[in-house]
Design an enzyme around this catalytic site. Structure first.
Site, PDB file in Angstrom:
ATOM      1  N   LYS A 145      11.019  -4.726  -3.992  1.00 42.62           N
ATOM      2  CA  LYS A 145       9.690  -5.140  -4.412  1.00 42.62           C
ATOM      3  C   LYS A 145       8.530  -4.295  -3.560  1.00 42.62           C
ATOM      4  O   LYS A 145       7.517  -3.952  -4.197  1.00 42.62           O
ATOM      5  CB  LYS A 145       9.667  -6.677  -4.157  1.00 42.62           C
ATOM      6  CG  LYS A 145       8.113  -7.199  -4.504  1.00 42.62           C
ATOM      7  CD  LYS A 145       7.566  -7.108  -6.011  1.00 42.62           C
ATOM      8  CE  LYS A 145       6.443  -7.838  -6.429  1.00 42.62           C
ATOM      9  NZ  LYS A 145       5.361  -8.029  -5.484  1.00 42.62           N
ATOM     10  N   VAL A 146       8.903  -4.223  -2.325  1.00 40.36           N
ATOM     11  CA  VAL A 146       8.016  -3.388  -1.418  1.00 40.36           C
ATOM     12  C   VAL A 146       7.686  -1.934  -2.079  1.00 40.36           C
ATOM     13  O   VAL A 146       6.624  -1.376  -1.981  1.00 40.36           O
ATOM     14  CB  VAL A 146       8.487  -3.469   0.147  1.00 40.36           C
ATOM     15  CG1 VAL A 146       7.643  -2.350   0.740  1.00 40.36           C
ATOM     16  CG2 VAL A 146       8.448  -4.672   0.573  1.00 40.36           C
TER      17      VAL A 146
END
Length: 286
Positions: free
Chosen positions: A170-171
């Site tokens: 996600k980052v």
């Protein structure tokens, strides 16, 4: 069977997903540190995360920042763990550092709670329509138990394995989103100043390989202006800070990410950190 859902965090995304759950027939009780935000949803409001853990079948967490998550989960008097509840599943839709997610898995499971990290993409619109994209990490049998509820909220749901992996992915996604948004802003600004019709420009570019999801997000906001915040500049800056920490951890240089962070910070200074991320385009327009 899940009947009563506890929800912690009624910001932009949280309030949208709560509305979706209500629409799908679930009973939802919420907690938010700013009580007025929770009361606006028209549902029951708990006095603490501990109360939610004591009275609900399933608990969601959707907050900004690791300090907030730490306090809400582990405060010795009011936190989720203080309830002493065993076997409750905590589904965390927040975006946090991968190593922090790993620590949450370890500490919550030690306290007798199940934990799934489920960072999502899709903003307010995706939350309201049930079309979020979600990555899931944690014990696979726990995911299997909660799959039906998560399916009510998502159009894409991918199990990726052990704790920390969903947040890592996600980052990385958020780093790409940030860069794509600024690239789209440059394209839109040049086209607008050249006298091109925005609708025509969007239609033309959407058929070409340079187009991105975030170009679509920006053009939609330019063609149909709105003050509704989908993803704030503050959240975008927080996401980029996580990306820089990750890059430093693995000794990778991210010059475009560094420039993106500077530009989003400048946009926040000029337009206000609570404004939508698409306000970044105003940096490039006279």
């Amino acid at each position: 069977m899940v009947k009563r859902i506890g929800w912690i965090g009624t910001g932009v995304l949280g309030s949208a997903v709560v509305a979706r759950l209500l629409e799908r027939g679930y009973e939802v009780v919420v907690y938010n540190r700013t009580v007025q935000k929770a009361e606006q949803l028209g549902v029951a409001v708990a006095s603490s995360p501990r109360e939610l853990a004591e009275t609900c079948d399933l608990l969601f967490l959707c907050v900004k920042g690791q300090d907030a998550a730490e306090s809400l989960l582990f405060d010795p008097e009011r936190g989720v763990v203080a309830s002493g509840r065993k076997g409750l599943c905590v589904i965390d839709m927040s975006t946090v550092a991968p190593e922090f997610a790993v620590s949450l898995h370890q500490r919550l499971e030690a306290a007798g709670l199940d934990y799934l990290e489920v960072p999502v993409s899709g903003g307010r619109e995706g939350g309201r329509k049930g079309t979020l994209g979600a990555l899931v990490a944690g014990r696979e049998e726990v995911f299997a138990q909660q799959r039906d509820v998560l399916g009510e909220l998502t159009s894409k749901l991918l199990y990726v394995g052990e704790g920390g992996k969903a947040q890592l992915l996600k980052v990385l996604n958020n780093l790409a989103e940030s860069i794509h948004m600024l690239a789209a802003a440059e394209v839109a600004a040049i086209g607008k100043q050249a006298g091109l019709d925005l609708t025509l420009m969007h239609e033309a570019l959407s058929s070409m390989r340079g187009y991105s999801t975030y170009m679509g997000v920006l053009f939609e906001r330019l063609i149909n202006p709105s003050d509704v915040v989908s993803t704030s500049l503050a959240v975008r800056i927080k996401d980029l800070d996580l990306a820089h920490s990750l890059a430093d951890q693995f000794d990778v240089s991210i010059p475009m990410g560094a420039l993106a962070e500077q530009l989003f910070k400048l946009a926040a200074q000029q337009q206000g950190a609570a404004r939508d991320q698409t306000e970044c385009v105003k940096l490039l327009l006279p």
